[in-house]
Design a protein around this motif. Structure first.
Motif, short mmCIF file in Angstrom:
data_model
loop_
_atom_site.label_atom_id
_atom_site.label_comp_id
_atom_site.label_asym_id
_atom_site.label_seq_id
_atom_site.Cartn_x
_atom_site.Cartn_y
_atom_site.Cartn_z
N ASN A 230 39.05 32.17 45.63
CA ASN A 230 37.59 31.79 45.43
C ASN A 230 36.89 32.48 46.23
O ASN A 230 35.63 32.33 46.37
N GLN A 241 39.59 27.66 40.34
CA GLN A 241 38.68 27.79 39.31
C GLN A 241 39.82 28.62 38.27
O GLN A 241 40.42 29.39 38.43
N ALA A 244 39.31 32.20 37.85
CA ALA A 244 39.10 33.13 39.20
C ALA A 244 39.78 34.28 39.03
O ALA A 244 40.80 34.65 38.31
#
Length: 412
Positions: A230, A241, A244
């Motif tokens: 992140n 995420q 990501a």
């Protein structure tokens, strides 16, 4: 079709995942897998001498330490702990706050004393500041410094907190195993480091596990550099995420070095290869750490209806489905002593009766006594729950089970 090894080589080279160590062993030791992939630092390749931040993988060692105390007759699994851990005598449950911006905490006295089993199974009522917002609010109301797990703060400051519910009635991941580490140390008038050195690490020939990097030069020398999905900073307690990008090198501090304290819930650092020796001892029932009946208790379901529902709610959050080490939705789960216990075979490859747990930078250990196989996936990346790492961990475990079954059929 690419082999497992080719897939990991490509993924680590492309920075889809960080440098990763994959390990497996059978109970008799005849089947072994040990392989390192990718970089340890921006300039150094990863090898099997590498050490990593183990985080909550520490909990298995702390559990073993406590069970050794039980075997010695120093305390019972269902004994109250307040005679040793006086801070937990007459615990209070934090039920809320009075009205207003500066509301005062509201408590009620717990009716049930906290036992060793409560602490070992996360049913003590204790939570954690990073997961339960009630605690930072409580610290502010009390005028206490905030939780500070990565700086030179007192361990007791971090873990001396009120309960969230009556012991034994629910489940919450938190500081319980830190108290277990304190329990083992106090019962033996020593430090947790010294207790583990004498009773866990030395009996297995382990040289590079510790709470203090400055005590073991090879641990510090071979420590991998942390990575983040992140962004380089601020990711330790963030949420994974799903979309990501690539992993990046990070200078974010997970453990302060040197450190003043030894957190049994997540403070160890060291060699995954040597950690596997602990897993193998449990898998093989070799008697070096624990008696066979004690190990049997570790693999028994421990949660009654109330705690089990809370545990299933904890792992059933929809947005975490597919995250690292999170069971697929609807999977029947339980909790043993030392880790989560799979209550059915799962599509990810886990088998019923497997005990396992993970560590913050996306490491996971699994011990399957029925199959006679233990596996460890170790790759330091934050935050926890990394989806890409989860995919590769499942890939690894499925392939290892397939290779092990072939190994058995061929009678090697």
């Amino acid at each position: 079709m690419s082999t497992l090894e080719e897939k990991f080589e490509a993924a680590t080279a492309a920075r889809e995942i960080p440098g990763t160590i994959l390990l497996a062993t059978s109970s008799d030791g005849k089947f072994q897998y040990q392989k390192a992939f990718g970089p340890a630092t921006p300039t150094k390749p990863l090898d099997l001498k590498a050490t990593m931040i183990l985080a909550s993988c520490t909990k298995l060692m702390t559990t073993i330490a406590a069970l050794q105390c039980v075997e010695r007759g120093q305390i019972g699994l269902d004994d109250e702990v307040s005679g040793v851990l006086h801070e937990l005598k007459d615990p209070k449950i934090l039920t809320g706050f009075t009205e207003g911006e500066n509301g005062e905490p509201i408590y009620e006295a717990a009716k049930t004393a906290i036992t060793v089993r409560h602490l070992l199974t996360h049913t003590s009522g204790l939570g954690h500041d990073a997961m339960h917002p009630i605690y930072p609010k409580w610290r502010k109301a009390m005028g206490h410094p905030p939780y500070a797990g990565d700086v030179q703060q007192s361990l007791l400051h971090n873990i001396t907190i009120p309960l969230m519910y009556e012991p034994g009635t629910s489940w919450s991941y938190g500081v319980s195993l830190d108290w277990v580490g304190e329990l083992a140390a106090r019962l033996n008038n020593t430090t947790l480091e010294n207790f583990m050195e004498k009773n866990i690490w030395t009996p297995l020939g382990i040289k590079n596990l510790t709470f203090h990097q400055d005590l073991k030069p090879d641990v510090k020398k071979n420590l991998v550099k942390m990575t983040s999905r992140n962004g380089p900073e601020g990711a330790k307690y963030g949420m994974p995420q799903r979309e990501a990008g690539k992993v990046e090198w990070s200078d974010e501090i997970i453990y302060e070095d040197p450190t003043k304290y030894e957190a049994g819930g997540g403070g160890a650092v060291g060699s995954p290869v040597e950690y596997l020796k602990i897993m193998h001892s449990i898998l093989a029932n070799d008697g070096k750490l624990l008696k066979w009946e004690t190990i049997g208790e570790m693999f028994k379901p421990q949660l009654s209806a109330g705690p089990l529902k809370a545990w299933m709610d904890y792992i059933g959050v929809p947005f975490l489905q597919g995250a690292f080490s999170i069971p697929p939705a609807g999977t029947k789960m339980q909790w043993g002593i030392g880790g989560m216990l799979w209550d059915q075979d799962a599509e990810t490859g886990k088998k019923k009766g497997t005990l396992c747990w993970s560590g913050l930078p996306n490491l996971i250990w699994t011990i399957d006594r029925e199959a006679g196989l233990a596996c460890m996936y170790a790759g330091n990346v934050i935050p926890f729950g990394d989806f890409k790492s989860g995919n590769f961990q499942v890939l690894f475990e499925k392939e290892i089970y397939a290779r092990y079954e072939k190994f058995l059929k061929e009678g090697k």
